[in-house]
Design a protein around this motif. Structure first.
Motif, mmCIF file in Angstrom:
data_model
loop_
_atom_site.group_PDB
_atom_site.id
_atom_site.type_symbol
_atom_site.label_atom_id
_atom_site.label_comp_id
_atom_site.label_asym_id
_atom_site.label_seq_id
_atom_site.Cartn_x
_atom_site.Cartn_y
_atom_site.Cartn_z
ATOM 1 N N UNK A 19 0.813 -1.211 0.000
ATOM 2 C CA UNK A 19 0.000 0.000 0.000
ATOM 3 C C UNK A 19 0.850 1.265 0.000
ATOM 4 N N UNK A 20 1.908 1.345 0.829
ATOM 5 C CA UNK A 20 2.731 2.558 0.775
ATOM 6 C C UNK A 20 3.378 2.761 -0.592
ATOM 7 N N UNK A 21 3.787 1.683 -1.245
ATOM 8 C CA UNK A 21 4.390 1.810 -2.574
ATOM 9 C C UNK A 21 3.365 2.280 -3.600
ATOM 10 N N UNK A 22 2.139 1.780 -3.512
ATOM 11 C CA UNK A 22 1.088 2.222 -4.423
ATOM 12 C C UNK A 22 0.772 3.696 -4.208
ATOM 13 N N UNK A 23 0.691 4.106 -2.948
ATOM 14 C CA UNK A 23 0.395 5.505 -2.642
ATOM 15 C C UNK A 23 1.501 6.404 -3.175
ATOM 16 N N UNK A 25 3.481 5.754 -5.690
ATOM 17 C CA UNK A 25 3.389 5.749 -7.151
ATOM 18 C C UNK A 25 2.324 6.743 -7.623
ATOM 19 N N UNK A 26 1.221 6.836 -6.905
ATOM 20 C CA UNK A 26 0.176 7.814 -7.250
ATOM 21 C C UNK A 26 0.704 9.240 -7.119
ATOM 22 N N UNK A 27 1.420 9.494 -6.018
ATOM 23 C CA UNK A 27 1.946 10.845 -5.800
ATOM 24 C C UNK A 27 2.988 11.207 -6.856
ATOM 25 N N UNK A 28 3.835 10.241 -7.232
ATOM 26 C CA UNK A 28 4.843 10.485 -8.271
ATOM 27 C C UNK A 28 4.151 10.806 -9.598
ATOM 28 N N UNK A 39 -4.886 20.101 -14.542
ATOM 29 C CA UNK A 39 -5.702 20.607 -13.430
ATOM 30 C C UNK A 39 -5.815 19.573 -12.306
ATOM 31 N N UNK A 40 -6.102 20.081 -11.110
ATOM 32 C CA UNK A 40 -6.249 19.195 -9.934
ATOM 33 C C UNK A 40 -7.357 18.170 -10.144
ATOM 34 N N UNK A 41 -8.478 18.602 -10.713
ATOM 35 C CA UNK A 41 -9.613 17.696 -10.914
ATOM 36 C C UNK A 41 -9.235 16.563 -11.866
ATOM 37 N N UNK A 42 -8.506 16.900 -12.926
ATOM 38 C CA UNK A 42 -8.093 15.875 -13.894
ATOM 39 C C UNK A 42 -7.084 14.912 -13.263
ATOM 40 N N UNK A 43 -6.150 15.447 -12.466
ATOM 41 C CA UNK A 43 -5.166 14.594 -11.790
ATOM 42 C C UNK A 43 -5.880 13.642 -10.833
ATOM 43 N N UNK A 44 -6.849 14.149 -10.092
ATOM 44 C CA UNK A 44 -7.604 13.314 -9.152
ATOM 45 C C UNK A 44 -8.275 12.161 -9.892
ATOM 46 N N UNK A 45 -8.835 12.463 -11.065
ATOM 47 C CA UNK A 45 -9.497 11.422 -11.842
ATOM 48 C C UNK A 45 -8.485 10.401 -12.361
ATOM 49 N N UNK A 46 -7.352 10.865 -12.840
ATOM 50 C CA UNK A 46 -6.345 9.981 -13.435
ATOM 51 C C UNK A 46 -5.732 9.046 -12.397
ATOM 52 N N UNK A 47 -5.366 9.596 -11.220
ATOM 53 C CA UNK A 47 -4.681 8.758 -10.227
ATOM 54 C C UNK A 47 -5.648 8.080 -9.265
#
Length: 171
Positions: A19-23, A25-28, A39-47
């Motif tokens: 789980x920490x590695x997945x989290x 990877x999302x942040x990277x 945009x923030x909204x698009x990033x939220x949707x993508x990750x």
């Protein structure tokens, strides 16, 4: 109760991401998208996170750069068993319970704890044995079927086909 390697992990050469590695990877991935001006909204949707998380990540990124969003080393007490000891335990458990002098070839927390102590010299609590099995070894709980050894399927089928209708008619 018996413990065995999870079917999805058996024979796998690469361990699954934690789980920490997945989290992380999302942040990277979010940082890559920040740098592209997404945009923030698009990033939220993508990750696959909520927009508030992306806003928080963006603030941290703007203040400390990409390294501020990297995973930090775990704090707290280090594990009692190092990676080499865990592999020694894995090899010992894969030999089976009977190879270690137990009557039945089933692993219980107590039996695993005894084997861990025998091969590493480290005494683990039941909770620590559970975490070792399910976390570091990737094993899962397996319960044996409760069925009589003497069970005769053909006799049961004969009884259901012949005796049960006779008994039911007699009511």
């Amino acid at each position: 109760m018996a413990y065995q390697p999870s079917p999805s992990l058996a024979g796998s050469s690469l361990p699954p991401l934690s789980r920490p590695e997945l989290a992380e990877a999302r942040r990277v991935r979010a940082v890559e998208l920040f740098e592209e001006g997404v945009s923030n909204a698009e990033i939220a949707r993508v990750v696959g996170v909520c927009a508030e998380s992306v806003r928080r990540w963006r603030r941290v990124w703007e203040e400390g750069g990409a390294s501020a969003l990297r995973r930090r080393a775990a704090t707290g007490r280090p594990p009692k068993l190092d990676d080499a000891q865990v592999e020694t335990v894995r090899a010992a458990l894969e030999q089976g319970a009977q190879a270690h002098g137990f009557e039945a070839d089933l692993w219980t927390l107590e039996r695993v704890g005894a084997v861990v102590e025998r091969v590493t010299g480290v005494v683990l609590s039941r909770a620590s044995v559970w975490r070792l099995l399910t976390g570091r070894l990737g094993w899962s709980l397996q319960r044996p079927e409760r069925r009589a050894v003497e069970r005769d399927e053909s006799e049961i089928a004969r009884w259901v086909a012949h005796e049960w209708p006779r008994i039911k008619r007699g009511r």
